[in-house]
Design a protein around this motif. Sequence first.
Motif, PDB file in Angstrom:
ATOM      1  N   GLY A   1      -8.061 -78.978  12.165  1.00 35.24           N
ATOM      2  CA  GLY A   1      -9.055 -80.034  12.265  1.00 35.24           C
ATOM      3  C   GLY A   1      -9.085 -80.619  13.659  1.00 35.24           C
ATOM      4  O   GLY A   1      -8.712 -79.963  14.629  1.00 35.24           O
TER       5      GLY A   1
ATOM      6  N   ASP B   1      -9.618 -83.063   8.735  1.00 34.53           N
ATOM      7  CA  ASP B   1      -9.686 -81.638   8.415  1.00 34.53           C
ATOM      8  C   ASP B   1     -10.946 -81.022   8.989  1.00 34.53           C
ATOM      9  O   ASP B   1     -11.985 -81.686   9.103  1.00 34.53           O
ATOM     10  CB  ASP B   1      -9.667 -81.411   6.903  1.00 34.53           C
ATOM     11  CG  ASP B   1      -8.272 -81.492   6.312  1.00 34.53           C
ATOM     12  OD1 ASP B   1      -7.296 -81.314   7.063  1.00 34.53           O
ATOM     13  OD2 ASP B   1      -8.162 -81.739   5.098  1.00 34.53           O
TER      14      ASP B   1
ATOM     15  N   LYS C   1     -13.924 -77.410   4.944  1.00 30.54           N
ATOM     16  CA  LYS C   1     -12.749 -77.299   4.088  1.00 30.54           C
ATOM     17  C   LYS C   1     -13.030 -78.032   2.783  1.00 30.54           C
ATOM     18  O   LYS C   1     -13.481 -79.176   2.782  1.00 30.54           O
ATOM     19  CB  LYS C   1     -11.522 -77.889   4.775  1.00 30.54           C
ATOM     20  CG  LYS C   1     -10.262 -77.741   3.947  1.00 30.54           C
ATOM     21  CD  LYS C   1      -9.032 -78.208   4.695  1.00 30.54           C
ATOM     22  CE  LYS C   1      -7.801 -78.012   3.836  1.00 30.54           C
ATOM     23  NZ  LYS C   1      -6.601 -78.465   4.533  1.00 30.54           N
TER      24      LYS C   1
ATOM     25  N   GLY D   1     -11.564 -81.744   2.007  1.00 32.11           N
ATOM     26  CA  GLY D   1     -11.031 -82.136   3.307  1.00 32.11           C
ATOM     27  C   GLY D   1     -10.625 -83.605   3.308  1.00 32.11           C
ATOM     28  O   GLY D   1     -11.150 -84.410   2.545  1.00 32.11           O
TER      29      GLY D   1
ATOM     30  N   GLN E   1     -14.385 -79.049   9.397  1.00 33.20           N
ATOM     31  CA  GLN E   1     -15.561 -79.105   8.532  1.00 33.20           C
ATOM     32  C   GLN E   1     -15.648 -77.847   7.696  1.00 33.20           C
ATOM     33  O   GLN E   1     -15.314 -76.765   8.133  1.00 33.20           O
ATOM     34  CB  GLN E   1     -16.820 -79.298   9.363  1.00 33.20           C
ATOM     35  CG  GLN E   1     -16.845 -80.661  10.010  1.00 33.20           C
ATOM     36  CD  GLN E   1     -18.173 -80.957  10.668  1.00 33.20           C
ATOM     37  OE1 GLN E   1     -19.047 -80.126  10.754  1.00 33.20           O
ATOM     38  NE2 GLN E   1     -18.305 -82.185  11.138  1.00 33.20           N
TER      39      GLN E   1
END
Length: 173
Positions: free
Chosen positions: A66, A26, A30, A33, A28
């Motif tokens: 991502g 994911d 998030k 993630g 960065q």
Amino acid sequence: MSDTEDLICAIDPSKKYDFWVCFRKDFQGKINGKTEIITDKGDREKLINYKFNEPSSGFKTKMWTGYYYIAYLENDSLKLATNETELIKFIGNINSLEEALLIADIKDLNVDYSRPIGSSYKKVKNGYDFYLAKYHKCIIKTEPFKVSIDSLGNYSAKSLGFYYNIDSGTCAD
């Protein structure tokens, strides 16, 4: 599955590795993630004995999705493909339409399914020739390109010098 992930799943490396896996991490920032396996080939148990630091980037980054990277075992050594050069080295000869399109996708050139000027290809002696499209987000417009990708992963592209699907009052970002 996204188009990028379909292309990744079609990779068939020239070398036969004990094991390889493609991850999607994911983007960065998030919250919560995660890292997901997109595809893997070989004996997954072999990877358990290897530890590695997750890379901070990959060979392809997609907004809101991502980035993608590959981990593989070669001669009992764990290696990563985190950029285009390492990906091409991992694949070896670019022998399929999907592998060539993945190289184009890394360069942000994609198939435009609505028009032949952005969705045509021809198998040539040492690779593929394409007509692909680049989508611009601000202002929204589509630009067609003539693209060549050879079996070594060498890439050349030339804009056809015009745009279509122009929405001059809209930005997508």
